[in-house]
Design a protein around this motif. Structure first.
Motif, short mmCIF file in Angstrom:
data_model
loop_
_atom_site.label_atom_id
_atom_site.label_comp_id
_atom_site.label_asym_id
_atom_site.label_seq_id
_atom_site.Cartn_x
_atom_site.Cartn_y
_atom_site.Cartn_z
N UNK A 93 0.82 -1.26 -0.12
CA UNK A 93 0.12 -0.21 -0.17
C UNK A 93 0.74 1.33 -0.05
N UNK A 94 2.09 1.17 0.01
CA UNK A 94 3.10 2.23 -0.28
C UNK A 94 2.85 3.33 1.25
N UNK A 95 2.98 2.76 2.20
CA UNK A 95 2.56 3.62 3.44
C UNK A 95 3.84 4.47 3.68
N UNK A 96 3.40 5.74 4.29
CA UNK A 96 4.50 6.86 4.75
C UNK A 96 4.62 6.23 6.16
N UNK A 97 3.79 5.89 6.70
CA UNK A 97 3.90 5.39 8.29
C UNK A 97 3.46 4.09 8.46
N UNK A 98 4.51 3.27 8.98
CA UNK A 98 4.13 1.83 9.36
C UNK A 98 4.24 1.55 10.88
#
Length: 185
Positions: A93-98
């Motif tokens: 999902x190409x998160x900026x925050x994991x």
């Protein structure tokens, strides 16, 4: 009490916008897996308007050794394979925050080392990772900032070099490699 702002969005008002930039990896992988097969689960988290998402998911499946398992029922995977599927799905999902809760729980040592490499790569790619854990041994050298919670209260925070010496005061163990003056695992 207070205010929460994630990726520039105030919560709860902008919760939908904030969710688009983050992914959650719970400690228990069965809580995350929704697809009946590995392929279905991997594709559930893909953004609908992202033309590169399917390619990213396929590359992650290859990287995590899941390509040969795509048609397998997700519930039939081993614990470690489920963990990989959850992480691959989250990263697709190409998160900026994991956000991760005890990501090393239930993994054997080779899988732990592999997860360390993945987290280090994520860090190098600029993904912000918030990890809750009790044992700093495998991750402490990758941390940029630490928070110590005790009975639901923030007790200590700061850079690892400032936090680790005080961990014993809270009944916590600093990483052994740090105690012996090494740079990490």
């Amino acid at each position: 009490q207070g205010k929460l702002r994630i990726l520039g969005h105030d919560l709860p008002q902008d919760a939908d916008k904030a969710r688009r930039g983050l992914a959650l990896l719970p400690q228990e992988p069965d809580l995350h897996i929704l697809g009946s097969t590995v392929a279905e689960d991997l594709n559930l988290s893909l953004p609908q308007n992202d033309s590169t998402a399917k390619g990213r998911a396929a590359a992650l499946a290859d990287r995590f050794g899941l390509s040969a398992l795509l048609d397998r029922p997700a519930h039939a995977l081993s614990h470690g394979e489920k963990r990989k599927l959850c992480l691959a799905s989250a990263l697709a999902a190409a998160p900026r925050l994991l956000l991760m809760d005890e990501p090393f729980a239930g993994l054997d040592f080779p899988a732990m080392l592999e997860l360390r490499r993945i987290l280090a790569d994520n860090r190098a790619q600029g993904i912000t990772q918030v990890v809750s854990l009790h044992d700093l041994e495998l991750l402490g050298d990758l941390a940029d900032f630490c928070l110590v919670l005790r009975r639901g209260e923030l007790s200590l925070q700061g850079r690892p070099v400032d936090v680790y010496p005080a961990l014993a005061d809270f009944g916590l163990k600093a990483p052994c490699w740090w105690l012996y003056g090494r740079d990490g695992p």
